[in-house]
Scaffold this active site. Structure first.
Site, short mmCIF file in Angstrom:
data_model
loop_
_atom_site.label_atom_id
_atom_site.label_comp_id
_atom_site.label_asym_id
_atom_site.label_seq_id
_atom_site.Cartn_x
_atom_site.Cartn_y
_atom_site.Cartn_z
N LYS A 103 0.81 -1.23 0.00
CA LYS A 103 0.00 0.00 0.00
C LYS A 103 0.84 1.28 0.00
O LYS A 103 0.46 2.27 -0.59
CB LYS A 103 -0.92 0.02 1.22
CG LYS A 103 -2.06 -0.98 1.17
CD LYS A 103 -2.97 -0.74 2.37
CE LYS A 103 -4.00 -1.81 2.54
NZ LYS A 103 -4.97 -1.46 3.59
N ASP A 119 -9.94 3.04 2.63
CA ASP A 119 -10.00 2.50 4.00
C ASP A 119 -10.74 3.43 4.97
O ASP A 119 -11.58 2.98 5.75
CB ASP A 119 -8.58 2.25 4.53
CG ASP A 119 -7.99 0.96 3.97
OD1 ASP A 119 -8.75 0.11 3.49
OD2 ASP A 119 -6.75 0.82 4.03
#
Ligand code: ATR
Length: 287
Positions: free
Chosen positions: A76, A112
């Site tokens: 990520k 997220d």
């Protein structure tokens, strides 16, 4: 050309998750369930990509015309430097979990934080004012910023206190009206921060399989007014959540955030709202 239901034709759109390891990812099961439910001509596949080979994998994504990609651990952060454009969300939390095409521009974004917030919005009758967030890694950053965006005061508790302090000061810098602070993981500090909070979120991996006997929080920190949210979803009920339930608190596991962040990626890729219940059932079926 006619396509029968469920068929993957020559025009199928290909979505993928890149991770290392990737075999534990629930994303293929979850996204393929949504693809089937909407009868899209598409497929979602997992690829194990070593961190040093992510640049090649993203070139492959471009060359193969893949329609969208999720990045998971440990890619990520590396993904930040490999896209044409970063969303402001990806930039401020320092992570990319979704690659999508805006015309021919490859955009790196993170779903997220918004996924976390959407999963909380489903809670009825809970007005959240203050949160104790355990952990100061990548998921904690997304959660802390999402909470602060919505006016919730945040205390970040972390084993390495400086990392919590860094998140708190970045929030205060980015959001002038936000209130954020850092505390240690000492029992007394946790007790005091929990007493003043209505939400407790575990963003550490403590309690995850195989170490299911562990908990990040002494149980006496929890009382019945708390909402206790564990981002861990394997096991579905961690020791933290069992102790929260025993103390009359509301307990939430990480499946909801997983599904909401996935649904947001799906929306970016397809422009369609996927069926959350079906995605959730698909994930739960694997646990
Ligand atoms: P993620 O992307 O899932 O947030 P991460 O960035 O590796 O994962 O962050 C893991 C977090 O869990 C960190 O806050 C870590 O604490 P440190 O910063 O002190 O390392 C925390 N963590 C992991 N194992 C822990 C343990 N046994 N006790 C307390 N905290 C722990």
């Amino acid at each position: 050309m006619d396509r029968s239901p469920g068929e993957i034709s020559g025009r199928a759109r290909v979505f993928a998750v890149f991770g290392c390891p990737v075999e534990h990812s629930r994303s293929p099961v979850m996204h393929n369930a949504a693809i089937r439910a909407l009868d899209l001509d598409a497929v979602y596949v997992p690829f194990k990509v070593e961190p040093q080979r992510l640049p090649e994998a993203i070139l492959a994504m471009r060359a193969l015309g893949m329609a969208g990609v999720n990045l998971t651990i440990p890619l990520k952060e590396i993904g930040l430097g490999l896209v044409d454009r970063l969303s402001s969300e990806a930039r401020r939390i320092g992570a990319v979990n979704t690659l999508w095409w805006d015309d021919n521009i490859l955009v790196g974004h993170s779903t997220d934080g918004e996924g976390f917030w959407r999963s909380l919005e489903a809670l009825e009758g809970n007005l959240l004012r203050k949160a104790l967030v355990l952990g100061a890694g990548g998921s904690s950053r997304a959660v802390c910023f999402a909470l602060a965006d919505h006016g919730v005061r945040v205390s970040v508790a972390n084993r390495t206190v400086e990392k919590g302090q860094k998140i708190a000061s970045e929030i205060m810098e980015a959001l002038p009206h936000a209130q954020a602070s850092a505390v240690s993981m000492e029992a007394d500090d946790l007790r005091s921060a929990a007493r003043h909070s209505d939400l407790i979120v575990n963003c550490t991996s403590v309690g995850m399989i195989p170490k299911t006997g562990e908990t990040p929080l002494p149980p006496d920190c929890i009382s019945s007014h708390h909402v206790v949210y564990d981002l861990v979803y394997n096991p579905l009920e961690t020791r933290l959540l069992r102790e929260a339930r025993d103390r009359g608190a509301r307990a939430l596991n990480g499946v909801d955030m997983l599904v909401h962040q996935g649904a947001l990626s799906f929306e970016l890729w397809t422009g369609m709202t996927p069926p959350l219940d079906i995605m959730k059932e698909a994930v739960r079926g694997t646990l």
